[in-house]
Scaffold this motif. Sequence first.
Motif, PDB file in Angstrom:
ATOM      1  N   ARG A 266       0.986  -1.127  -0.016  1.00  0.00           N
ATOM      2  CA  ARG A 266      -0.034   0.013  -0.301  1.00  0.00           C
ATOM      3  C   ARG A 266       1.061   1.017   0.404  1.00  0.00           C
ATOM      4  N   LYS A 267       1.802   1.104   1.061  1.00  0.00           N
ATOM      5  CA  LYS A 267       2.693   2.397   0.536  1.00  0.00           C
ATOM      6  C   LYS A 267       3.659   2.875  -0.481  1.00  0.00           C
ATOM      7  N   HIS A 268       3.893   1.560  -0.820  1.00  0.00           N
ATOM      8  CA  HIS A 268       4.567   1.835  -2.400  1.00  0.00           C
ATOM      9  C   HIS A 268       3.650   1.879  -3.775  1.00  0.00           C
ATOM     10  N   ARG A 269       2.371   1.514  -3.606  1.00  0.00           N
ATOM     11  CA  ARG A 269       1.566   1.512  -4.652  1.00  0.00           C
ATOM     12  C   ARG A 269       1.417   2.660  -5.481  1.00  0.00           C
ATOM     13  N   HIS A 270       1.790   3.946  -5.152  1.00  0.00           N
ATOM     14  CA  HIS A 270       2.066   5.223  -6.505  1.00  0.00           C
ATOM     15  C   HIS A 270       3.133   5.229  -6.521  1.00  0.00           C
ATOM     16  N   SER A 271       4.122   3.861  -6.125  1.00  0.00           N
ATOM     17  CA  SER A 271       5.484   4.240  -6.471  1.00  0.00           C
ATOM     18  C   SER A 271       5.896   4.541  -7.842  1.00  0.00           C
ATOM     19  N   LEU A 272       6.788   5.528  -8.703  1.00  0.00           N
ATOM     20  CA  LEU A 272       8.016   5.322  -8.930  1.00  0.00           C
ATOM     21  C   LEU A 272       9.216   4.373  -9.705  1.00  0.00           C
ATOM     22  N   LYS A 273       9.336   3.739  -8.830  1.00  0.00           N
ATOM     23  CA  LYS A 273      10.398   2.700  -8.338  1.00  0.00           C
ATOM     24  C   LYS A 273      10.114   0.958  -8.935  1.00  0.00           C
ATOM     25  N   TYR A 274       8.935   1.336  -8.434  1.00  0.00           N
ATOM     26  CA  TYR A 274       8.550  -0.554  -8.458  1.00  0.00           C
ATOM     27  C   TYR A 274       7.027   0.139  -8.859  1.00  0.00           C
ATOM     28  N   SER A 275       5.992  -1.384  -9.521  1.00  0.00           N
ATOM     29  CA  SER A 275       4.545  -1.810  -9.169  1.00  0.00           C
ATOM     30  C   SER A 275       4.934  -3.218  -8.515  1.00  0.00           C
ATOM     31  N   ILE A 276       3.921  -3.407  -7.717  1.00  0.00           N
ATOM     32  CA  ILE A 276       3.493  -3.957  -7.188  1.00  0.00           C
ATOM     33  C   ILE A 276       2.247  -4.906  -7.106  1.00  0.00           C
ATOM     34  N   VAL A 277       2.032  -6.423  -7.489  1.00  0.00           N
ATOM     35  CA  VAL A 277       0.584  -7.207  -8.004  1.00  0.00           C
ATOM     36  C   VAL A 277       0.410  -7.880  -6.553  1.00  0.00           C
ATOM     37  N   SER A 278      -0.120  -7.606  -6.011  1.00  0.00           N
ATOM     38  CA  SER A 278      -0.496  -8.543  -4.404  1.00  0.00           C
ATOM     39  C   SER A 278      -2.147  -9.885  -5.107  1.00  0.00           C
ATOM     40  N   ASN A 279      -1.387 -10.572  -3.665  1.00  0.00           N
ATOM     41  CA  ASN A 279      -2.045 -11.260  -3.760  1.00  0.00           C
ATOM     42  C   ASN A 279      -2.105 -12.613  -4.611  1.00  0.00           C
ATOM     43  N   ILE A 280      -1.302 -13.322  -5.038  1.00  0.00           N
ATOM     44  CA  ILE A 280      -1.341 -14.321  -6.260  1.00  0.00           C
ATOM     45  C   ILE A 280      -0.660 -15.171  -5.949  1.00  0.00           C
ATOM     46  N   GLY A 281      -1.003 -16.349  -6.250  1.00  0.00           N
ATOM     47  CA  GLY A 281       0.062 -17.275  -6.577  1.00  0.00           C
ATOM     48  C   GLY A 281      -1.143 -18.375  -5.237  1.00  0.00           C
TER      49      GLY A 281
ATOM     50  N   ASN B 288      -0.373 -15.280  -1.417  1.00  0.00           N
ATOM     51  CA  ASN B 288      -0.055 -14.516  -0.086  1.00  0.00           C
ATOM     52  C   ASN B 288       1.361 -14.390  -0.442  1.00  0.00           C
ATOM     53  N   GLY B 289       1.109 -14.713  -2.217  1.00  0.00           N
ATOM     54  CA  GLY B 289       1.957 -14.118  -3.314  1.00  0.00           C
ATOM     55  C   GLY B 289       2.578 -12.402  -3.877  1.00  0.00           C
ATOM     56  N   TYR B 290       3.447 -12.314  -3.916  1.00  0.00           N
ATOM     57  CA  TYR B 290       4.192 -10.239  -4.166  1.00  0.00           C
ATOM     58  C   TYR B 290       4.963 -10.500  -5.569  1.00  0.00           C
ATOM     59  N   ALA B 291       4.496 -10.258  -6.426  1.00  0.00           N
ATOM     60  CA  ALA B 291       4.990  -9.963  -7.757  1.00  0.00           C
ATOM     61  C   ALA B 291       5.608  -8.348  -7.695  1.00  0.00           C
ATOM     62  N   ILE B 292       7.206  -7.818  -7.806  1.00  0.00           N
ATOM     63  CA  ILE B 292       7.399  -6.934  -7.439  1.00  0.00           C
ATOM     64  C   ILE B 292       8.500  -6.460  -8.557  1.00  0.00           C
ATOM     65  N   THR B 293       7.601  -5.129  -9.547  1.00  0.00           N
ATOM     66  CA  THR B 293       8.434  -4.606 -10.512  1.00  0.00           C
ATOM     67  C   THR B 293       9.405  -3.705 -10.667  1.00  0.00           C
ATOM     68  N   ALA B 294      10.507  -3.763 -11.253  1.00  0.00           N
ATOM     69  CA  ALA B 294      10.930  -2.339 -10.825  1.00  0.00           C
ATOM     70  C   ALA B 294      11.508  -2.052 -11.980  1.00  0.00           C
ATOM     71  N   HIS B 295      10.995  -0.816 -11.654  1.00  0.00           N
ATOM     72  CA  HIS B 295      11.161   0.739 -13.402  1.00  0.00           C
ATOM     73  C   HIS B 295      12.380   1.767 -12.690  1.00  0.00           C
ATOM     74  N   TYR B 296      13.462   1.315 -13.331  1.00  0.00           N
ATOM     75  CA  TYR B 296      14.734   2.117 -13.276  1.00  0.00           C
ATOM     76  C   TYR B 296      15.186   2.484 -14.178  1.00  0.00           C
TER      77      TYR B 296
END
Length: 163
Positions: free
Chosen positions: A136-151, A155-163
């Motif tokens: 939730r804290k990083h929901r609007h982050s420019l560094k990451y996008s996070i997909v939660s509640n997977i798997g 209980n899984g999370y996919a964190i995509t880096a945007h660098y």
Amino acid sequence: MDNMPFQLSSGFNESQENGFYYQSFRFIINGFPFIMVFFEILRSDFGYLCEREKEVGFPLPAGSFDVKFDRQNNVDKEEYYAPAQPDEQLNAKGMAALGNVLEIILEKHVIKYHSQLFLAIADNPRLKHFYDRLARKHRHSLKYSIVSNIGYGGNGYAITAHY
């Protein structure tokens, strides 16, 4: 991050175990040692790659890693993700520091290893609650996008880096 109760190791340790290469990073929160471990999802292991892609619902890019962290004493005793004893639990400041440290280490990994995506699983309800707060804290982050509640079990999370 002033006066945050943490210490970081000087860098990543690269190791191999059972034919798998991985990187680890050690850190200390409120005097308690932790370790964060990164296993690359190998493109050559087609079965595992397909399993993980089915789990997250999209193709995984090269540079995707399974990531886990735990207290060092749990790893040493091979009692992974065992709850902390009451006198070892992190207070609110320690939990905030933990969130900051995890983000710092992910950023360091992206810079050093050109990581594109991290997959993490919350192994217990307390960790799920913690990860959900971080997402939730990083929901609007420019560094990451996070997909939660997977798997499995959501209980899984996919964190995509945007660098």
